[in-house]
Design a protein around this motif. Structure first.
Motif, PDB file in Angstrom:
ATOM      1  N   GLU A   1     -25.032 -15.930  21.676  1.00  9.72           N
ATOM      2  CA  GLU A   1     -23.808 -16.978  21.789  1.00  9.72           C
ATOM      3  C   GLU A   1     -24.092 -17.921  20.811  1.00  9.72           C
ATOM      4  OE1 GLU A   1     -23.104 -18.416  25.847  1.00  9.72           O
ATOM      5  OE2 GLU A   1     -22.970 -16.301  26.638  1.00  9.72           O
ATOM      6  N   LEU A   2     -22.990 -18.197  20.018  1.00 12.06           N
ATOM      7  CA  LEU A   2     -23.037 -19.210  18.930  1.00 12.06           C
ATOM      8  C   LEU A   2     -22.781 -20.673  19.488  1.00 12.06           C
ATOM      9  CD1 LEU A   2     -21.130 -17.870  16.062  1.00 12.06           C
ATOM     10  CD2 LEU A   2     -23.631 -17.744  16.666  1.00 12.06           C
ATOM     11  N   ASP A   3     -23.579 -21.769  19.127  1.00  6.97           N
ATOM     12  CA  ASP A   3     -23.275 -23.234  19.739  1.00  6.97           C
ATOM     13  C   ASP A   3     -22.548 -23.894  18.566  1.00  6.97           C
ATOM     14  OD1 ASP A   3     -25.269 -23.033  17.800  1.00  6.97           O
ATOM     15  OD2 ASP A   3     -26.771 -23.604  19.290  1.00  6.97           O
ATOM     16  N   GLY A   4     -22.008 -23.133  17.378  1.00  9.99           N
ATOM     17  CA  GLY A   4     -21.371 -23.903  16.373  1.00  9.99           C
ATOM     18  C   GLY A   4     -21.236 -23.168  15.377  1.00  9.99           C
ATOM     19  N   LYS A   5     -20.474 -23.595  14.130  1.00  8.63           N
ATOM     20  CA  LYS A   5     -20.292 -22.854  13.078  1.00  8.63           C
ATOM     21  C   LYS A   5     -21.616 -23.111  12.066  1.00  8.63           C
ATOM     22  CE  LYS A   5     -15.483 -21.922  12.619  1.00  8.63           C
ATOM     23  NZ  LYS A   5     -15.536 -20.606  12.501  1.00  8.63           N
ATOM     24  N   TYR A   6     -21.922 -22.335  11.245  1.00  8.49           N
ATOM     25  CA  TYR A   6     -22.805 -22.479   9.919  1.00  8.49           C
ATOM     26  C   TYR A   6     -22.563 -23.593   9.048  1.00  8.49           C
ATOM     27  CZ  TYR A   6     -25.800 -21.451   6.018  1.00  8.49           C
ATOM     28  OH  TYR A   6     -26.736 -21.484   5.007  1.00  8.49           O
ATOM     29  N   ILE A   7     -23.161 -24.445   9.053  1.00 13.51           N
ATOM     30  CA  ILE A   7     -23.144 -25.482   7.922  1.00 13.51           C
ATOM     31  C   ILE A   7     -24.025 -25.619   6.927  1.00 13.51           C
ATOM     32  CG2 ILE A   7     -21.449 -26.936   9.624  1.00 13.51           C
ATOM     33  CD1 ILE A   7     -23.833 -28.586  10.466  1.00 13.51           C
ATOM     34  N   GLY A   8     -24.896 -24.846   6.718  1.00 13.70           N
ATOM     35  CA  GLY A   8     -25.861 -24.996   6.038  1.00 13.70           C
ATOM     36  C   GLY A   8     -25.661 -24.710   4.427  1.00 13.70           C
ATOM     37  N   ASP A   9     -26.659 -24.258   3.726  1.00 16.04           N
ATOM     38  CA  ASP A   9     -26.722 -23.916   2.319  1.00 16.04           C
ATOM     39  C   ASP A   9     -25.656 -22.742   1.998  1.00 16.04           C
ATOM     40  OD1 ASP A   9     -27.034 -23.477  -0.330  1.00 16.04           O
ATOM     41  OD2 ASP A   9     -29.157 -23.323  -0.256  1.00 16.04           O
ATOM     42  N   GLU A  10     -24.828 -22.966   1.123  1.00 17.45           N
ATOM     43  CA  GLU A  10     -23.772 -21.752   0.910  1.00 17.45           C
ATOM     44  C   GLU A  10     -24.263 -20.849  -0.282  1.00 17.45           C
ATOM     45  OE1 GLU A  10     -20.912 -21.081   2.147  1.00 17.45           O
ATOM     46  OE2 GLU A  10     -21.347 -22.743   3.632  1.00 17.45           O
ATOM     47  N   ARG A  11     -25.676 -20.849  -0.800  1.00 17.48           N
ATOM     48  CA  ARG A  11     -26.154 -19.873  -1.810  1.00 17.48           C
ATOM     49  C   ARG A  11     -25.848 -18.685  -1.220  1.00 17.48           C
ATOM     50  NH1 ARG A  11     -32.347 -19.667  -1.683  1.00 17.48           N
ATOM     51  NH2 ARG A  11     -32.804 -19.879   0.578  1.00 17.48           N
ATOM     52  N   MET A  12     -25.701 -17.505  -2.282  1.00 20.48           N
ATOM     53  CA  MET A  12     -25.618 -16.255  -1.922  1.00 20.48           C
ATOM     54  C   MET A  12     -26.840 -15.245  -1.818  1.00 20.48           C
ATOM     55  SD  MET A  12     -22.309 -15.243  -4.325  1.00 20.48           S
ATOM     56  CE  MET A  12     -22.442 -13.314  -3.694  1.00 20.48           C
ATOM     57  N   PHE A  13     -27.859 -16.029  -2.425  1.00 17.21           N
ATOM     58  CA  PHE A  13     -28.910 -15.116  -2.256  1.00 17.21           C
ATOM     59  C   PHE A  13     -30.246 -15.705  -1.929  1.00 17.21           C
ATOM     60  CE2 PHE A  13     -28.784 -16.552  -6.739  1.00 17.21           C
ATOM     61  CZ  PHE A  13     -30.095 -16.857  -6.899  1.00 17.21           C
ATOM     62  N   PHE A  14     -31.280 -15.216  -1.650  1.00  9.16           N
ATOM     63  CA  PHE A  14     -32.449 -15.738  -1.403  1.00  9.16           C
ATOM     64  C   PHE A  14     -33.902 -14.831  -1.624  1.00  9.16           C
ATOM     65  CE2 PHE A  14     -30.879 -13.808   2.123  1.00  9.16           C
ATOM     66  CZ  PHE A  14     -31.767 -13.040   2.743  1.00  9.16           C
ATOM     67  N   GLU A  15     -35.065 -15.212  -1.948  1.00 10.54           N
ATOM     68  CA  GLU A  15     -36.117 -14.379  -2.115  1.00 10.54           C
ATOM     69  C   GLU A  15     -36.565 -13.627  -1.056  1.00 10.54           C
ATOM     70  OE1 GLU A  15     -37.386 -13.868  -5.042  1.00 10.54           O
ATOM     71  OE2 GLU A  15     -35.851 -15.363  -5.915  1.00 10.54           O
TER      72      GLU A  15
END
Length: 272
Positions: A100-114
């Motif tokens: 269950e979610l406790d809110g929407k994602y508000i983090g880094d909007e970058r598309m990729f990660f290592e």
């Protein structure tokens, strides 16, 4: 040698190119997890650009527009493998694991990660299927998809807010969105979805904001930008017509002449 793109098993796609290739605009209705095996992918998307380098993982959120250019590595090969994490699979996973979610994602909007070691090993485990040395049964394919979800959540707990947000796109500022993304050559229906509207609602709101139809406005806006690029930045149509959303040069030249009453060559001569 021509490139290839093939479905290895349901939701898993392998792409291989042997020369630089510019892709067309794509609408990503579902989340996509990908791994750059060799070469680079240069991506343009609303809000920015990204370079997906070799040995990098990319997570593209659903309901995104993206345009890519594929660059082979020094050995002449471009290899990219991707897995679609669609709503059906994620909803089933959320139900089974009582997420269950406790809110929407508000983090880094970058598309990729290592990629971490676990994700690198995961994509390596797909090699036998890509090389056709092993065939995935439906049950095994489902397990591999679940494994990808587990590893994503393990690598970044914030991804839970992205993967399990099943809400529809909310209604956003139409004028701002269109002015930022007019160069993406996608159907009007896609713009409607991305701005949180039905097709009829999109056309109605568009008419109120721009006092014309979406098709006519898009053409006018792209031609105005083309005129600017030719007159002030001295660019050639062959260098930018695809980036502005035109499918072919003949259509661009005919539309340009009809709107401005002169050819692109005439515009360049005026400045000279």
């Amino acid at each position: 040698m021509e490139g290839k793109k093939e479905v290895i098993f349901d939701r898993l796609v392998y792409s291989c190119q042997f020369r630089q290739h510019r892709g067309y605009e794509e609408f990503m209705p579902e989340h996509l997890l990908g791994f750059q095996l060799s070469g680079e992918t240069h991506a343009v998307y609303p809000g920015g650009t990204a370079i997906i380098q070799e040995n990098s993982v990319v997570l593209i959120k659903r309901n995104q527009l993206i345009r890519t250019t594929k660059y082979p590595a020094k050995d002449g090969q471009y290899k990219f493998i991707s897995i679609t994490l669609d709503q059906e699979v994620l909803q089933k996973y959320a139900l089974e694991n009582k997420i269950e979610l406790d809110g929407k994602y508000i983090g880094d909007e970058r598309m990729f990660f290592e990629a971490d070691d676990f994700l690198k090993s995961y994509f390596s485990s797909l090699a036998p299927y890509v090389n056709k040395k092993k065939e995935a049964t439906p049950k095994l394919a489902e397990l591999k998809i679940k494994e990808a979800i587990e590893l994503l959540l393990q690598s970044n707990t914030d991804f839970k807010q992205i993967l399990f947000d099943f809400s529809s796109p909310y209604k956003i500022d139409l004028e701002e969105y269109m002015k930022q993304n007019y160069m993406f050559n996608v159907p009007v229906e896609t713009f409607a979805t991305l701005t949180g509207r039905s097709l009829s609602g999109f056309k109605r709101d568009f008419s109120q904001v721009f006092k014309t139809t979406p098709k006519q406005w898009l053409l006018e806006r792209r031609l105005e930008e083309a005129h600017y690029l030719i007159q002030y930045l001295k660019q050639k149509p062959t260098d930018f017509y695809l980036d502005l959303g035109f499918e072919n040069l003949s259509h661009f030249y005919a539309s340009f002449k009809k709107k401005f009453g002169v050819t692109t060559t005439d515009v360049r001569k005026i400045e000279e």
